[in-house]
Design a protein around this motif. Structure first.
Motif, PDB file in Angstrom:
ATOM      1  N   GLU A 133       0.864  -1.223   0.015  1.00  0.00           N
ATOM      2  CA  GLU A 133       0.046   0.022   0.015  1.00  0.00           C
ATOM      3  C   GLU A 133       0.837   1.151  -0.090  1.00  0.00           C
ATOM      4  O   GLU A 133       0.700   2.200  -0.622  1.00  0.00           O
ATOM      5  CB  GLU A 133      -0.852  -0.033   1.090  1.00  0.00           C
ATOM      6  CG  GLU A 133      -2.023  -0.611   1.009  1.00  0.00           C
ATOM      7  CD  GLU A 133      -3.212  -0.717   2.376  1.00  0.00           C
ATOM      8  OE1 GLU A 133      -2.629  -0.371   3.288  1.00  0.00           O
ATOM      9  OE2 GLU A 133      -4.332  -1.201   1.890  1.00  0.00           O
ATOM     10  N   LYS A 134       1.886   1.136   0.831  1.00  0.00           N
ATOM     11  CA  LYS A 134       2.663   2.436   0.941  1.00  0.00           C
ATOM     12  C   LYS A 134       3.449   2.514  -0.487  1.00  0.00           C
ATOM     13  O   LYS A 134       3.443   3.768  -0.853  1.00  0.00           O
ATOM     14  CB  LYS A 134       3.815   2.242   1.951  1.00  0.00           C
ATOM     15  CG  LYS A 134       4.585   3.404   2.310  1.00  0.00           C
ATOM     16  CD  LYS A 134       5.442   3.187   3.657  1.00  0.00           C
ATOM     17  CE  LYS A 134       6.835   4.023   3.658  1.00  0.00           C
ATOM     18  NZ  LYS A 134       7.988   3.360   4.197  1.00  0.00           N
ATOM     19  N   PHE A 135       3.889   1.616  -0.861  1.00  0.00           N
ATOM     20  CA  PHE A 135       4.515   1.795  -2.188  1.00  0.00           C
ATOM     21  C   PHE A 135       3.606   2.451  -3.237  1.00  0.00           C
ATOM     22  O   PHE A 135       4.081   3.214  -4.192  1.00  0.00           O
ATOM     23  CB  PHE A 135       5.213   0.369  -2.640  1.00  0.00           C
ATOM     24  CG  PHE A 135       5.754   0.276  -4.231  1.00  0.00           C
ATOM     25  CD1 PHE A 135       6.953   0.994  -4.309  1.00  0.00           C
ATOM     26  CD2 PHE A 135       4.928  -0.003  -5.291  1.00  0.00           C
ATOM     27  CE1 PHE A 135       7.556   0.896  -5.632  1.00  0.00           C
ATOM     28  CE2 PHE A 135       5.531  -0.010  -6.600  1.00  0.00           C
ATOM     29  CZ  PHE A 135       6.804   0.573  -6.733  1.00  0.00           C
ATOM     30  N   PHE A 136       2.476   1.810  -3.432  1.00  0.00           N
ATOM     31  CA  PHE A 136       1.742   2.092  -4.700  1.00  0.00           C
ATOM     32  C   PHE A 136       0.877   3.466  -4.324  1.00  0.00           C
ATOM     33  O   PHE A 136       0.777   3.980  -5.298  1.00  0.00           O
ATOM     34  CB  PHE A 136       0.494   0.894  -4.852  1.00  0.00           C
ATOM     35  CG  PHE A 136       1.247  -0.338  -5.614  1.00  0.00           C
ATOM     36  CD1 PHE A 136       1.346  -0.272  -6.835  1.00  0.00           C
ATOM     37  CD2 PHE A 136       1.734  -1.296  -5.084  1.00  0.00           C
ATOM     38  CE1 PHE A 136       1.901  -1.131  -7.675  1.00  0.00           C
ATOM     39  CE2 PHE A 136       1.897  -2.560  -5.514  1.00  0.00           C
ATOM     40  CZ  PHE A 136       2.383  -2.378  -6.933  1.00  0.00           C
ATOM     41  N   ASN A 137       0.915   3.918  -3.149  1.00  0.00           N
ATOM     42  CA  ASN A 137       0.246   5.338  -2.942  1.00  0.00           C
ATOM     43  C   ASN A 137       1.229   6.151  -3.405  1.00  0.00           C
ATOM     44  O   ASN A 137       1.017   7.283  -3.981  1.00  0.00           O
ATOM     45  CB  ASN A 137       0.126   5.348  -1.483  1.00  0.00           C
ATOM     46  CG  ASN A 137      -1.330   4.755  -0.856  1.00  0.00           C
ATOM     47  OD1 ASN A 137      -2.250   4.841  -1.999  1.00  0.00           O
ATOM     48  ND2 ASN A 137      -1.481   4.360   0.401  1.00  0.00           N
ATOM     49  N   LYS A 138       2.451   6.004  -3.356  1.00  0.00           N
ATOM     50  CA  LYS A 138       3.603   6.951  -3.850  1.00  0.00           C
ATOM     51  C   LYS A 138       3.461   7.007  -5.267  1.00  0.00           C
ATOM     52  O   LYS A 138       3.536   8.028  -5.879  1.00  0.00           O
ATOM     53  CB  LYS A 138       5.073   6.328  -3.141  1.00  0.00           C
ATOM     54  CG  LYS A 138       6.341   7.231  -3.637  1.00  0.00           C
ATOM     55  CD  LYS A 138       7.337   6.773  -3.153  1.00  0.00           C
ATOM     56  CE  LYS A 138       8.566   7.322  -3.742  1.00  0.00           C
ATOM     57  NZ  LYS A 138       8.690   7.959  -5.099  1.00  0.00           N
ATOM     58  N   VAL A 139       3.585   5.746  -5.940  1.00  0.00           N
ATOM     59  CA  VAL A 139       3.756   5.840  -7.435  1.00  0.00           C
ATOM     60  C   VAL A 139       2.612   6.053  -8.222  1.00  0.00           C
ATOM     61  O   VAL A 139       2.811   6.475  -9.424  1.00  0.00           O
ATOM     62  CB  VAL A 139       4.441   4.350  -7.889  1.00  0.00           C
ATOM     63  CG1 VAL A 139       5.836   3.912  -7.485  1.00  0.00           C
ATOM     64  CG2 VAL A 139       3.367   3.221  -7.857  1.00  0.00           C
ATOM     65  N   LYS A 140       1.547   5.644  -7.635  1.00  0.00           N
ATOM     66  CA  LYS A 140       0.356   6.016  -8.430  1.00  0.00           C
ATOM     67  C   LYS A 140      -0.082   7.440  -8.818  1.00  0.00           C
ATOM     68  O   LYS A 140      -0.678   7.537 -10.068  1.00  0.00           O
ATOM     69  CB  LYS A 140      -1.132   5.419  -7.943  1.00  0.00           C
ATOM     70  CG  LYS A 140      -1.727   6.206  -6.578  1.00  0.00           C
ATOM     71  CD  LYS A 140      -2.846   5.389  -6.013  1.00  0.00           C
ATOM     72  CE  LYS A 140      -4.050   5.078  -7.082  1.00  0.00           C
ATOM     73  NZ  LYS A 140      -4.939   4.209  -6.632  1.00  0.00           N
ATOM     74  N   SER A 141       0.541   8.352  -8.358  1.00  0.00           N
ATOM     75  CA  SER A 141       0.182   9.686  -8.455  1.00  0.00           C
ATOM     76  C   SER A 141       1.241  10.054  -9.785  1.00  0.00           C
ATOM     77  O   SER A 141       0.974  11.280 -10.257  1.00  0.00           O
ATOM     78  CB  SER A 141       0.367  10.711  -7.419  1.00  0.00           C
ATOM     79  OG  SER A 141       1.672  10.615  -6.715  1.00  0.00           O
ATOM     80  N   GLU A 142       2.200   9.405  -9.828  1.00  0.00           N
ATOM     81  CA  GLU A 142       3.320   9.834 -10.913  1.00  0.00           C
ATOM     82  C   GLU A 142       3.088   9.366 -12.085  1.00  0.00           C
ATOM     83  O   GLU A 142       3.746   9.772 -13.112  1.00  0.00           O
ATOM     84  CB  GLU A 142       4.817   9.199 -10.266  1.00  0.00           C
ATOM     85  CG  GLU A 142       5.134  10.045  -9.077  1.00  0.00           C
ATOM     86  CD  GLU A 142       6.276   9.340  -8.405  1.00  0.00           C
ATOM     87  OE1 GLU A 142       7.036   8.791  -9.163  1.00  0.00           O
ATOM     88  OE2 GLU A 142       6.468   9.434  -7.068  1.00  0.00           O
ATOM     89  N   TYR A 143       2.008   8.346 -12.346  1.00  0.00           N
ATOM     90  CA  TYR A 143       1.722   7.617 -13.734  1.00  0.00           C
ATOM     91  C   TYR A 143       0.329   7.907 -14.033  1.00  0.00           C
ATOM     92  O   TYR A 143      -0.502   7.644 -13.077  1.00  0.00           O
ATOM     93  CB  TYR A 143       2.275   6.227 -13.528  1.00  0.00           C
ATOM     94  CG  TYR A 143       3.753   6.090 -13.625  1.00  0.00           C
ATOM     95  CD1 TYR A 143       4.385   5.801 -14.902  1.00  0.00           C
ATOM     96  CD2 TYR A 143       4.468   6.066 -12.176  1.00  0.00           C
ATOM     97  CE1 TYR A 143       5.835   5.884 -14.782  1.00  0.00           C
ATOM     98  CE2 TYR A 143       5.587   5.891 -12.170  1.00  0.00           C
ATOM     99  CZ  TYR A 143       6.437   5.762 -13.346  1.00  0.00           C
ATOM    100  OH  TYR A 143       7.784   5.979 -13.440  1.00  0.00           O
ATOM    101  N   SER A 144       0.021   7.618 -15.272  1.00  0.00           N
ATOM    102  CA  SER A 144      -1.377   7.572 -15.523  1.00  0.00           C
ATOM    103  C   SER A 144      -1.760   6.139 -15.542  1.00  0.00           C
ATOM    104  O   SER A 144      -3.028   5.981 -15.330  1.00  0.00           O
ATOM    105  CB  SER A 144      -1.706   8.266 -17.001  1.00  0.00           C
ATOM    106  OG  SER A 144      -0.976   8.035 -17.866  1.00  0.00           O
ATOM    107  N   MET A 145      -1.074   5.079 -15.820  1.00  0.00           N
ATOM    108  CA  MET A 145      -1.327   3.753 -15.697  1.00  0.00           C
ATOM    109  C   MET A 145      -0.201   2.983 -15.002  1.00  0.00           C
ATOM    110  O   MET A 145       0.816   3.080 -15.430  1.00  0.00           O
ATOM    111  CB  MET A 145      -1.548   3.144 -17.101  1.00  0.00           C
ATOM    112  CG  MET A 145      -2.402   3.712 -17.650  1.00  0.00           C
ATOM    113  SD  MET A 145      -3.952   3.254 -16.986  1.00  0.00           S
ATOM    114  CE  MET A 145      -5.318   4.280 -17.947  1.00  0.00           C
ATOM    115  N   VAL A 146      -0.449   2.140 -14.214  1.00  0.00           N
ATOM    116  CA  VAL A 146       0.682   1.241 -13.599  1.00  0.00           C
ATOM    117  C   VAL A 146       0.035  -0.207 -13.805  1.00  0.00           C
ATOM    118  O   VAL A 146      -0.939  -0.583 -13.261  1.00  0.00           O
ATOM    119  CB  VAL A 146       0.461   1.472 -11.814  1.00  0.00           C
ATOM    120  CG1 VAL A 146       1.682   0.418 -11.410  1.00  0.00           C
ATOM    121  CG2 VAL A 146       1.154   2.929 -11.659  1.00  0.00           C
ATOM    122  N   ILE A 147       0.888  -1.059 -14.452  1.00  0.00           N
ATOM    123  CA  ILE A 147       0.438  -2.250 -14.717  1.00  0.00           C
ATOM    124  C   ILE A 147       1.317  -3.378 -14.059  1.00  0.00           C
ATOM    125  O   ILE A 147       2.486  -3.282 -14.134  1.00  0.00           O
ATOM    126  CB  ILE A 147       0.733  -2.603 -16.335  1.00  0.00           C
ATOM    127  CG1 ILE A 147      -0.048  -1.593 -17.296  1.00  0.00           C
ATOM    128  CG2 ILE A 147       0.188  -4.120 -16.759  1.00  0.00           C
ATOM    129  CD1 ILE A 147      -1.434  -1.576 -17.032  1.00  0.00           C
TER     130      ILE A 147
END
Ligand SMILES: Nc1ncnc2c1ncn2[C@@H]1O[C@H](COP(=O)(O)OP(=O)(O)O)[C@@H](O)[C@H]1O
Ligand SMILES: [Mg+2]
Length: 203
Positions: A133-147
């Motif tokens: 959760e901690k990791f994805f909360n950080k990266v999700k705002s930096e990309y339009s899509m995370v696969i």
């Protein structure tokens, strides 16, 4: 003889059209759920081994990038990682090293073919919900899509954790190989994980 050859080529073309259409439909579904807010974490999984998860994840990432999205592709199959081989890049540092805080996320990514890739890393670990959760909360705002490419859903617990924290799941089945029983069991696990199944790919 000749007409047989022509028939098989025709049916192959039809098959390719169907596959392209599948990716397009999934791409549309993904963009639909991500259209209004930042629900952009997409997990690609399948019940078992060698059913086409990695190939599907790579294709979805590439097609979303071609449509103008800023895409991050993560290899979360720590035991049998494949994305570094598909894209012919090194896997010295990756996802596990970022989670272990051995390297920063920014330094661990590789930019190739218009997408950012976070390879698996070399030291396998068992994912915890909290660190994911901690990791994805950080990266999700930096990309339009995370696969996210993943381990088999019926075999490895990490994938259930990823299903729970992701915004959508693409389920891959292998034609003539994935059993109905495993397909239904996967669906049940995903429901239990409160996952949003966006679609199934018949590979
Ligand atoms: N649509 C496809 N067409 C041709 N080969 C495929 C396709 N999907 C997967 N493969 C091949 O089948 C094997 C297993 O696919 P892979 O994506 O690695 O499965 P998984 O990630 O589920 O283990 C790989 O060698 C891959 O190149
Ligand atoms: Mg794989």
């Amino acid at each position: 003889m000749r007409s047989g050859k022509q028939r098989s080529r025709k049916s192959r073309i039809k098959e390719e059209e169907l596959i392209t259409e599948q990716y397009r439909t999934i791409g549309t579904n993904i963009q639909f759920i991500t259209g209004t807010n930042r629900n952009n974490i997409i997990l690609v999984t399948s019940p078992g081994k060698e059913e086409g998860k990695s190939a599907t994840a790579a294709n979805i990432a590439l097609s979303l990038a071609q449509q103008g999205n800023k895409v991050l592709l993560i290899d979360a199959n720590f035991r049998f990682p494949e994305q570094h081989e598909i894209f012919n890049i090194l896997n010295i540092f990756g996802f596990t090293d970022v989670l272990d805080e051995k390297i920063t996320f920014e330094r661990a990514i590789t930019k190739v073919q218009g997408i950012h890739i976070l390879t698996s890393g070399t030291v396998p670990l068992s994912l915890s919900t909290q660190e994911a959760e901690k990791f994805f909360n950080k990266v999700k705002s930096e990309y339009s899509m995370v696969i996210i490419d993943s381990s088999p859903l019926l075999e490895i617990n990490d994938t259930r954790i990823l299903a729970n924290i992701s915004d959508g799941v693409v389920l891959v089945f292998k034609q003539n190989e994935t059993s109905m029983e495993n397909a239904l069991e996967s669906k049940r696990i995903l429901q239990y994980a409160q996952a949003n199944v966006l679609g199934a790919v018949l590979n």
